[in-house]
Motif scaffolding. Structure first.
Motif, mmCIF file in Angstrom:
data_model
loop_
_atom_site.group_PDB
_atom_site.id
_atom_site.type_symbol
_atom_site.label_atom_id
_atom_site.label_comp_id
_atom_site.label_asym_id
_atom_site.label_seq_id
_atom_site.Cartn_x
_atom_site.Cartn_y
_atom_site.Cartn_z
ATOM 1 N N GLU A 185 35.972 33.137 29.270
ATOM 2 C CA GLU A 185 35.729 31.738 29.653
ATOM 3 C C GLU A 185 34.235 31.436 29.684
ATOM 4 O OE1 GLU A 185 37.893 29.328 30.107
ATOM 5 O OE2 GLU A 185 39.551 30.668 29.612
ATOM 6 N N ILE A 186 33.445 32.385 30.171
ATOM 7 C CA ILE A 186 31.992 32.187 30.212
ATOM 8 C C ILE A 186 31.436 32.052 28.798
ATOM 9 C CG2 ILE A 186 29.803 33.322 30.785
ATOM 10 C CD1 ILE A 186 31.258 34.483 33.265
ATOM 11 N N GLU A 187 31.921 32.864 27.884
ATOM 12 C CA GLU A 187 31.462 32.765 26.490
ATOM 13 C C GLU A 187 31.789 31.400 25.902
ATOM 14 O OE1 GLU A 187 33.188 36.061 24.471
ATOM 15 O OE2 GLU A 187 31.842 37.544 25.392
ATOM 16 N N SER A 188 32.950 30.855 26.220
ATOM 17 C CA SER A 188 33.323 29.532 25.720
ATOM 18 C C SER A 188 32.385 28.458 26.260
ATOM 19 C CB SER A 188 34.771 29.205 26.113
ATOM 20 O OG SER A 188 35.678 30.086 25.502
ATOM 21 N N VAL A 193 27.274 24.680 25.318
ATOM 22 C CA VAL A 193 25.975 24.097 25.689
ATOM 23 C C VAL A 193 24.790 24.775 25.025
ATOM 24 C CG1 VAL A 193 26.902 23.371 27.926
ATOM 25 C CG2 VAL A 193 25.701 25.546 27.752
ATOM 26 N N ALA A 194 25.014 25.894 24.337
ATOM 27 C CA ALA A 194 23.891 26.709 23.836
ATOM 28 C C ALA A 194 22.912 25.911 22.988
ATOM 29 C CB ALA A 194 24.435 27.901 23.054
ATOM 30 N N ASP A 195 23.419 25.048 22.116
ATOM 31 C CA ASP A 195 22.531 24.317 21.202
ATOM 32 C C ASP A 195 21.729 23.242 21.911
ATOM 33 O OD1 ASP A 195 23.412 25.863 19.115
ATOM 34 O OD2 ASP A 195 24.880 24.396 18.401
ATOM 35 N N TRP A 196 22.088 22.941 23.154
ATOM 36 C CA TRP A 196 21.441 21.842 23.880
ATOM 37 C C TRP A 196 20.530 22.323 24.997
ATOM 38 C CZ3 TRP A 196 22.332 17.533 21.263
ATOM 39 C CH2 TRP A 196 23.496 17.471 20.483
ATOM 40 N N VAL A 197 20.469 23.627 25.199
ATOM 41 C CA VAL A 197 19.666 24.183 26.292
ATOM 42 C C VAL A 197 18.391 24.779 25.729
ATOM 43 C CG1 VAL A 197 19.563 25.984 28.055
ATOM 44 C CG2 VAL A 197 21.655 24.628 27.768
ATOM 45 N N GLU A 198 17.265 24.387 26.301
ATOM 46 C CA GLU A 198 15.968 24.931 25.883
ATOM 47 C C GLU A 198 15.560 26.044 26.845
ATOM 48 O OE1 GLU A 198 11.304 23.570 25.181
ATOM 49 O OE2 GLU A 198 12.819 22.089 25.767
ATOM 50 N N LEU A 268 24.231 21.932 34.081
ATOM 51 C CA LEU A 268 25.116 22.022 35.243
ATOM 52 C C LEU A 268 26.416 22.726 34.882
ATOM 53 C CD1 LEU A 268 24.600 18.455 36.752
ATOM 54 C CD2 LEU A 268 23.559 20.602 37.502
ATOM 55 N N ARG A 269 26.801 22.649 33.610
ATOM 56 C CA ARG A 269 28.012 23.324 33.154
ATOM 57 C C ARG A 269 27.884 24.847 33.285
ATOM 58 N NH1 ARG A 269 32.746 24.372 32.702
ATOM 59 N NH2 ARG A 269 34.006 24.210 30.814
ATOM 60 N N LEU A 270 26.657 25.349 33.378
ATOM 61 C CA LEU A 270 26.427 26.790 33.421
ATOM 62 C C LEU A 270 26.448 27.374 34.831
ATOM 63 C CD1 LEU A 270 23.515 27.118 30.825
ATOM 64 C CD2 LEU A 270 25.906 27.802 30.507
ATOM 65 N N ILE A 271 26.471 26.535 35.864
ATOM 66 C CA ILE A 271 26.315 27.067 37.221
ATOM 67 C C ILE A 271 27.392 28.103 37.545
ATOM 68 C CG2 ILE A 271 26.492 26.493 39.676
ATOM 69 C CD1 ILE A 271 24.933 23.944 39.099
ATOM 70 N N GLU A 272 28.647 27.754 37.374
ATOM 71 C CA GLU A 272 29.705 28.706 37.727
ATOM 72 C C GLU A 272 29.776 29.867 36.737
ATOM 73 O OE1 GLU A 272 30.999 28.821 40.546
ATOM 74 O OE2 GLU A 272 30.219 26.888 41.219
ATOM 75 N N ALA A 273 29.372 29.627 35.479
ATOM 76 C CA ALA A 273 29.299 30.732 34.522
ATOM 77 C C ALA A 273 28.249 31.750 34.963
ATOM 78 C CB ALA A 273 28.972 30.192 33.132
ATOM 79 N N LEU A 274 27.098 31.270 35.408
ATOM 80 C CA LEU A 274 26.043 32.166 35.877
ATOM 81 C C LEU A 274 26.458 32.898 37.156
ATOM 82 C CD1 LEU A 274 23.009 29.823 35.186
ATOM 83 C CD2 LEU A 274 23.475 31.996 34.026
ATOM 84 N N ARG A 275 27.202 32.204 38.013
ATOM 85 C CA ARG A 275 27.696 32.868 39.221
ATOM 86 C C ARG A 275 28.656 34.004 38.847
ATOM 87 N NH1 ARG A 275 27.671 30.350 44.038
ATOM 88 N NH2 ARG A 275 27.916 28.303 43.057
ATOM 89 N N GLU A 320 39.011 30.340 38.800
ATOM 90 C CA GLU A 320 39.442 29.011 39.239
ATOM 91 C C GLU A 320 38.254 28.051 39.333
ATOM 92 O OE1 GLU A 320 41.541 29.495 42.889
ATOM 93 O OE2 GLU A 320 43.121 30.741 42.015
ATOM 94 N N ARG A 321 37.114 28.557 39.768
ATOM 95 C CA ARG A 321 35.913 27.710 39.838
ATOM 96 C C ARG A 321 35.515 27.214 38.450
ATOM 97 N NH1 ARG A 321 31.856 28.222 44.087
ATOM 98 N NH2 ARG A 321 32.622 29.379 45.886
ATOM 99 N N LEU A 322 35.661 28.082 37.455
ATOM 100 C CA LEU A 322 35.265 27.699 36.094
ATOM 101 C C LEU A 322 36.115 26.560 35.550
ATOM 102 C CD1 LEU A 322 34.609 31.142 34.352
ATOM 103 C CD2 LEU A 322 32.923 29.475 35.102
ATOM 104 N N GLU A 323 37.309 26.400 36.077
ATOM 105 C CA GLU A 323 38.190 25.347 35.600
ATOM 106 C C GLU A 323 37.822 23.986 36.168
ATOM 107 O OE1 GLU A 323 42.034 26.690 36.701
ATOM 108 O OE2 GLU A 323 42.085 28.342 35.244
ATOM 109 N N GLN A 324 36.987 23.965 37.201
ATOM 110 C CA GLN A 324 36.606 22.700 37.813
ATOM 111 C C GLN A 324 35.514 22.018 36.989
ATOM 112 O OE1 GLN A 324 35.457 23.456 41.863
ATOM 113 N NE2 GLN A 324 37.436 24.339 42.416
ATOM 114 N N PRO A 325 35.418 20.686 37.077
ATOM 115 C CA PRO A 325 34.318 20.006 36.384
ATOM 116 C C PRO A 325 32.986 20.389 36.997
ATOM 117 C CG PRO A 325 35.523 18.475 37.796
ATOM 118 C CD PRO A 325 36.306 19.747 37.777
ATOM 119 N N PRO A 326 31.884 20.294 36.245
ATOM 120 C CA PRO A 326 30.583 20.649 36.802
ATOM 121 C C PRO A 326 30.187 19.735 37.953
ATOM 122 C CG PRO A 326 30.367 19.733 34.589
ATOM 123 C CD PRO A 326 31.809 19.881 34.852
ATOM 124 N N LEU A 327 29.306 20.245 38.794
ATOM 125 C CA LEU A 327 28.773 19.426 39.885
ATOM 126 C C LEU A 327 28.070 18.199 39.326
ATOM 127 C CD1 LEU A 327 27.202 22.208 42.175
ATOM 128 C CD2 LEU A 327 29.428 21.083 42.453
#
Length: 329
Positions: A185-188, A193-198, A268-275, A320-327
């Motif tokens: 899920e983290i890879e997805s 967002v990879a192309d949009w993050v500097e 913000l989409r990365l917060i739970e992935a990073l956690r 389950e956190r990853l399934e929620q919308p970003p903050l």
């Protein structure tokens, strides 16, 4: 070189004091070990009654070039009057000393207390400081430091745990299933967002324990994990509590942050992935260091059946956190 199985076996008090004097400072003999496990860190008393802090790097972890980039980044921030504790210049020149097969740096002693993350002004202040750090960090990239990615913080530590037999046999199937689903899920999310993050230069490990507060405000310590990555890596570890708490905290942080640097809301989409990555990385870090006698002594709860049962539940909760919308601050 020191035995990698016992990396600090030859690190005696007299060696530490001799090394400090080789740096050009006269030690009084007072020596106090500070709370650090990855490296060894000591408060050293000087003959004039003052104190400094010496950090002795874990042998084999970083190249000299990577350590010097850490030092240069800290000094660059300090020259901009950003409150980061930077290494002191040494008598022989530079900021890194090789002594008796160890490498060390010296720092001014700076005290303080943890930030009060329920205080709106503390959060705004931290946001302003991080915005300034990132404005500087965006000017160029590291050449020798790590780049934050899933292999570094997720799949690498996961495979180490499995290959070295840390997961109890009765839990291994379920742990594998949860960890691999989480990493998938983290890879997805990462691909979204990879192309949009500097990527920029980051503190990298900006948890509350690496921030000290005084009447003059916050100062940041321990850039040992500074790296290249998304800006949100230095923000998300300051968020805690339930979703409403984190939304409020994030809004206050970004209120201050945006005064000095533009935040990309897609991160913000990365917060739970990073956690999720940090959960796996932390277990992998403890496992990789388990041969160091300091780790079984200070982390006796690690590698017990109860620990792995709790980790399994935590990974499932993180899915389950990853399934929620970003903050949305």
């Amino acid at each position: 070189m020191p035995d990698t199985a016992l990396p600090y076996a030859n690190l005696t008090p007299s060696l530490i004091l001799d090394a400090v004097e080789a740096c050009g400072f006269q030690a009084s003999g007072a020596l106090l070990a500070l709370n650090s496990y990855e490296n060894r860190v000591y408060q050293v008393g000087l003959d004039d009654g003052s104190f400094l802090v010496t950090k002795i790097y874990r042998p084999g972890r970083w190249s000299d070039a990577a350590i010097l980039e850490e030092h240069a980044f800290a000094r660059e921030l300090a020259e901009l009057e950003i409150p980061v504790v930077a290494p002191l210049p040494l008598a022989a020149g530079g900021t890194l000393l090789h002594y008796a097969d160890y490498r060390l740096a010296l720092y001014p002693r700076r005290g303080g207390r943890p930030p009060e993350l329920e205080d709106p002004e503390h959060l705004r202040w931290l946001g302003r400081m991080l915005g300034r750090i990132h404005a500087c960090g965006s000017q160029r990239l590291f050449r020798h430091r790590a780049r934050l990615n899933i292999e570094l913080l997720g799949t690498g530590p996961y495979h180490y745990l499995i290959e070295h037999g840390f997961i109890p046999p009765e839990l291994e199937h379920n742990y594998r299933q949860a960890a691999e689903q989480l990493l998938g899920e983290i890879e997805s999310i990462w691909r979204e967002v990879a192309d949009w993050v500097e990527p920029i230069r980051l503190h990298g490990d900006c948890h509350p324990g690496n921030i000290l507060w005084t009447e003059q405000g916050p100062h940041f310590v321990d850039l040992d994990d500074c790296m290249i990555g998304p800006a949100v890596q230095d923000l998300w570890m300051l968020l805690s509590g339930d979703r409403s708490d984190m939304t409020r905290q994030l809004g206050l942080l970004l209120e201050g942050y945006s005064q000095f640097y533009d935040f990309n809301a897609l991160e913000l989409r990365l917060i739970e992935a990073l956690r999720g990555l940090r959960l796996i990385h932390y277990s992998g870090w403890l496992a990789r260091r388990w041969h160091d006698p300091a780790f079984p002594m200070h982390f006796p709860w690690f590698n017990t059946p109860r620990y792995w049962e709790e980790q399994l539940n935590t990974l499932r909760e993180q899915l389950e956190r990853l399934e929620q919308p970003p903050l949305e601050p």
